[in-house]
Design a protein around this motif. Structure first.
Motif, short mmCIF file in Angstrom:
data_model
loop_
_atom_site.label_atom_id
_atom_site.label_comp_id
_atom_site.label_asym_id
_atom_site.label_seq_id
_atom_site.Cartn_x
_atom_site.Cartn_y
_atom_site.Cartn_z
N HIS A 40 -1.96 -5.74 6.62
CA HIS A 40 -2.35 -6.02 5.24
C HIS A 40 -2.95 -7.40 4.99
O HIS A 40 -2.43 -8.38 5.41
CB HIS A 40 -0.85 -5.53 4.59
CG HIS A 40 -0.92 -6.05 3.11
ND1 HIS A 40 -1.72 -4.67 2.44
CD2 HIS A 40 -1.35 -7.07 2.46
CE1 HIS A 40 -1.72 -5.28 1.35
NE2 HIS A 40 -1.88 -6.21 1.24
N LYS A 77 -5.50 -5.31 0.32
CA LYS A 77 -5.51 -3.81 1.45
C LYS A 77 -5.06 -4.06 2.84
O LYS A 77 -5.17 -4.77 3.33
CB LYS A 77 -6.79 -3.44 0.76
CG LYS A 77 -7.21 -2.23 -0.20
CD LYS A 77 -8.55 -2.50 -0.42
CE LYS A 77 -9.15 -2.53 -1.35
NZ LYS A 77 -10.66 -2.41 -1.48
N CYS A 78 -4.68 -3.15 3.69
CA CYS A 78 -4.68 -2.84 5.05
C CYS A 78 -5.70 -2.93 5.44
O CYS A 78 -6.78 -1.63 4.81
CB CYS A 78 -3.18 -1.72 4.82
SG CYS A 78 -1.26 -1.98 5.16
N CYS A 128 1.01 -1.17 0.11
CA CYS A 128 0.07 0.05 0.12
C CYS A 128 1.11 1.28 -0.07
O CYS A 128 0.38 2.38 0.37
CB CYS A 128 -1.34 -0.20 1.47
SG CYS A 128 -2.07 -1.29 1.50
ZN LIG Z 1 -0.89 -2.46 2.48
#
Ligand SMILES: [Zn+2]
Ligand SMILES: [Zn+2]
Length: 430
Positions: free
Chosen positions: A171, A177-178, A161
């Motif tokens: 993550h 995605k985090c 990210c």
């Molecule tokens: Zn991430």
């Protein structure tokens, strides 16, 4: 008996496999037969199949299978969500036509509510943003929790990210995605369980647990009534109130079992759903209990694994803690937010050393002037994210409440003092 026994063993087998899949990786069950079975079924067995295939077909068979398995396990897709939805709906479709006409008005009312709620919470858990960390939400997520200098340290950047990792975030390799206060990625909801949807997830577990218990017990009662109309001396449990029948020889264990099967077979569909509900009930209550226990401890599935790793390090020696002083030095590096909405800040730093000796001078960040103290037990470490059962619950069930409270208190600089009187984080309770 034949078909029923098959149905029952298939259901039991699936429930057991699901149990192993869920609980096999839980740190509390490390070094138990459950985790051994989990390793055997999900690691050793697939890898031996792969090596056998490599030997026989040069790996042609498993390449496509691996690709499918990889897709099923590591990509975001709604297969299991649809399976769960169908399991609920088909179960209700088979169960209700038989059971509904026999229910009292109260049970019809309560039953309707307990059927609707799992769908509602499934929708909310699956489609609520779990707190994905994007450039537009990053400031908010950084202000959610302070770094505890034990599990989470300032200054780490997510490779994917390209954003600073907020405390308690992780993550997700499936969502790519985090996620803020990441608990785990749940394939049943095809979503991460994070700061914003953990409450829906817990309510989904609670409503499903109530549905399976309620439906299972009602189904059991319907089957019992049906058998007793023809065989009044029969009872649900062999030793219950039918002692006279057992003593007179009218009932023995074999006949008791035969009548049970007769009752189940007179409505196979509803009987199977009742069995499925009763067999899965302990699993759902167990999962709910585990998640409530995590809330009580002020931790997440992700963090409990990290704590378990710390315990392993402590067992070997070489873990040290020290009181933090000179916090401004880290803040000046602009990797920590100026304030967070959390009522307490880290007071301890936890480090491990390779040689088992206390850290040398170069490690002396961010606190100086204190002596390092060896730590052997998790009990001696403070969990910054545990602020007592009530406040932990507020944090999970009203994730925006503390933000509002923090905003009402003035500028971010003043916020640094806010809520200090609410007490320090508690000692770890596990
Ligand atoms: Zn991430
Ligand atoms: Zn995820």
């Amino acid at each position: 008996m034949g078909t029923l026994a098959i149905i029952a063993s298939v259901i039991l087998g699936i429930s057991f496999m699901t149990f192993v899949a869920f609980f096999g990786r839980i740190p509390a069950l490390r070094n138990t037969p459950i985790s051994f079975l989990h390793r055997l079924i999900f690691i050793h067995l697939p890898s031996s199949v792969v090596s056998l295939d490599r030997l026989l077909t040069n790996g042609r068979l498993t390449t496509s299978l691996t690709r499918l398995a990889h897709y099923l396990w590591y990509d975001q897709h709604p297969t299991i969500l649809i399976f769960f939805f169908l399991l609920l709906s088909v179960g209700e479709y088979l169960y209700l036509p038989v059971a509904w006409p026999l229910l009292s008005r109260t049970h019809k009312f309560l039953g309707t509510i307990s059927i609707i709620l799992p769908y509602l919470f499934l929708y909310l858990s699956a489609f609520t943003d779990p707190a994905h960390i994007t450039p537009s939400t990053h400031v908010r997520e950084m202000a959610r929790y302070p770094y505890d200098f034990s599990l989470f340290h300032p200054g780490t950047i997510c490779e994917t990210c390209r954003l600073l990792k907020p405390a308690r975030s992780k993550h997700c390799s499936i969502c790519k995605k985090c996620v803020g206060r990441m608990d785990h990625h749940c394939i049943f909801i095809n979503n991460c369980v994070g700061a914003n949807n953990q409450r829906w997830f817990i309510l989904l577990l609670l409503s499903t647990a109530i549905l399976t218990s309620y439906g299972g017990l009602l189904g059991l009662d319907i089957i019992r009534t049906k058998i007793q109309v023809r065989f009044p001396y029969w009872t649900l449990l062999p030793w219950w109130t039918s002692r006279a029948a057992w003593q007179s020889g009218e009932l023995d264990f074999h006949r008791w079992l035969v009548l049970w099967t007769w009752g189940l077979q007179s409505g196979v569909a509803m009987g199977s759903v009742t069995l499925l509900a009763l067999l899965t009930t302990p699993l759902v209550w167990g999962l709910l209990g585990y998640h409530l226990w995590l809330v009580y401890c002020g931790t997440t599935t992700n963090e409990s694994m990290k704590w378990q790793d710390w315990q392993a390090e402590m067992d070997e020696g070489g873990v040290y803690k020290r009181k933090i002083e000179g916090r401004e030095r880290v803040k000046d590096l602009k990797v920590e937010p100026a304030w967070t909405r959390w009522p307490v800040e880290a007071e301890q730093i936890l480090v491990r050393t390779d040689d088992g000796k206390p850290p040398r001078e170069s490690h002396r960040l961010p606190g100086e002037g204190n002596e390092w103290e060896a730590v052997w037990r998790l009990k001696d470490v403070e969990n910054l994210y545990d602020i007592g059962l009530w406040d932990n619950l507020v944090d999970v069930f009203c994730p925006y409440f503390m933000f509002r409270e923090a905003r009402g208190r003035g500028s971010p600089v003043d916020e640094r003092e806010f809520g200090r009187e609410r007490g320090r984080g508690r000692r770890r309770s596990s």
